[in-house]
Design an enzyme around this catalytic site. Sequence first.
Site, PDB file in Angstrom:
ATOM      1  N   ASP A 245      41.069  38.575  46.953  1.00  0.00           N
ATOM      2  CA  ASP A 245      41.799  37.341  46.595  1.00  0.00           C
ATOM      3  C   ASP A 245      41.102  36.285  46.969  1.00  0.00           C
ATOM      4  O   ASP A 245      40.502  36.139  48.170  1.00  0.00           O
ATOM      5  CB  ASP A 245      43.164  37.414  47.593  1.00  0.00           C
ATOM      6  CG  ASP A 245      44.189  36.285  47.256  1.00  0.00           C
ATOM      7  OD1 ASP A 245      44.596  36.140  46.054  1.00  0.00           O
ATOM      8  OD2 ASP A 245      44.284  35.385  48.256  1.00  0.00           O
ATOM      9  N   GLU A 282      38.826  37.328  42.856  1.00  0.00           N
ATOM     10  CA  GLU A 282      39.530  36.194  42.039  1.00  0.00           C
ATOM     11  C   GLU A 282      38.799  34.573  42.472  1.00  0.00           C
ATOM     12  O   GLU A 282      38.719  34.510  43.704  1.00  0.00           O
ATOM     13  CB  GLU A 282      40.995  36.115  42.673  1.00  0.00           C
ATOM     14  CG  GLU A 282      41.543  34.900  41.946  1.00  0.00           C
ATOM     15  CD  GLU A 282      42.853  34.502  42.618  1.00  0.00           C
ATOM     16  OE1 GLU A 282      43.806  33.694  42.174  1.00  0.00           O
ATOM     17  OE2 GLU A 282      43.048  34.941  43.871  1.00  0.00           O
TER      18      GLU A 282
END
Length: 588
Positions: A245, A282
């Site tokens: 993330d 990401e």
Amino acid sequence: MGRLKVWAPDARRIEVEIKGTRLDMEKGPNGWWQVDTPLAEHGADYAFVLDEGTPLPDPRSPWQPEGVHGPSRILDHGVFQWTDSDWQPPPLSSAIIYELHIGTFSPEGTFDGAVKRLDHLVNSGITHVELMPVAEFSGNRGWGYDGVDLYAPHHAYGGPEGLKRLVDACHTRKLAVILDVVYNHLGPAGNYLGRFGPYFTDRYATPWGEAVNLDGPYSDEVRRFFSDNALMWFRDYHMDGLRIDAVHAIIDTSAIHFLEQLASEVNDLESHLGRHLVLIAESDLNNPRVIRSPEVGGYGIDAQWNEDFHHALHATLTGEQDGYYMDFGSLADLAKVLTLGLVYDGSYSHYRRRSHGRPATGLAGYQFVGCLQNHDQVGNRALGERASHLLSPGRIKIGAALVLTAPFVPMLFQGEEWAASTPFLYFTDHQDPEPGQAVKRGRSEEFAAFGWEPDKIPDPQKKDTFLRSRLDWDELRRDPHDKILDWHRSLIRLRRQLPELSDGRMEQTSVRFDETAQWLIMTRGSVLVTCNFEGAFQRIPCAELGGKEIVLSSDEGITAEDNEILMPGEAVAIWVDRENHDKRKDGR
């Protein structure tokens, strides 16, 4: 005789409380404390007591059956009997990824509940299941990005054994599993890491909490904490990939960046385990360094989410221009990202008020994951609207066709394949009043700035907000959901049948468009994808059409006449060479 260990470099005394007994731990090299005891056996609850304070969970707790504030429980990974010894995941370059949230994917909201729905994914052509974070977080419901016990699968989902049953069931069905992990911050409730050592730093900041100390004093052990966590998911839970993330919030000025170290260690583990492992990042930096190889100065991550592709496609289909969508909305943007990988590759971003990004020269399309929807782009809207709430059926089909014929690795978000009517809202279940009120207040203030009335914004802490986000599986049998499902399944089958559609070479993709007339034609080798974004019928010039026939279309009224395509409004069609297609059907 079992051994318990904990890293606490500045502690003066540490005891472990286990089975009603307190034992002193001995301090060893590099700030590690340990004790050997026959009490340390599978299923035993324990906690650490630092300097005569209150009992705290283990920072590396493998099991938190009573939640973030409860005791840790010892887990023997050898107890679970795996059945996937011959498993080998398909390559990422051929993947169809499906992102899901355990709590809302099934009526049960558990790992075992998800197992019951896996056959639907197999029948739809999915190859990789991507789980939103499952590490222990506050309460019983939440997105998982505020996890605090990073080694412990969430108790309300079914704990460690439940997760293993899910992964084993996926592998039985030839589904690979990717787990979303968060290494840039920890959640606010139950976060005891800072009590044990300098896991965090005030030299940097993140929007969500204290930044992780990856390059300051004692950072070697902090880096080890996160790297070991990643390796555990691969080794002990048989994960096939990790999605990391918001790596743009992982700040590390070391000569060897944490991501490069992690990629190197995962490659070593891959050699040892004998099966393919992948890392997906990401990132909103548009910096190809993340996915370039270390030999040319990159970090060696296998792929990254392509935010530019999502933004360009979403803005084109919806016409939205708020926030970061102000940088997108033209067919020129969509054409650029489809052929060059990024829109902002050093060009000026009006949203950021500066130049942004770097060219993706030499990279393959399968190093990018492309989507129309994901948990962020749906759940971070005030009302959690999906594309099915924002778009006409025709535009939904255009969007799906471009996701599944683009040179990128396609990803769907749970329920997208049937245009689910349920929203995906932001929800939490903080048991501590302070973080619960803070998240409710922050959500209201954020959207009030966009003109929303605070009382119209769902309260993240209310259980109903969570329940409204659960998929309604009965929709699959109803119109128009069944037709949208058939469309997605047909596109996935076609992607498998036509080698051109899984070809990751972006130089083999070309795009023509007319910004005024609102049509776009993408060429993937010998395959054409023709899109009419305009709401009315029009003739689209197409010199490339010779000898091609439609293999899949969203509207029966699409026809060809000389070098023109006659297309109804908001429609899409895929064309192939007639002769080559006949040979493929005959197996020649």
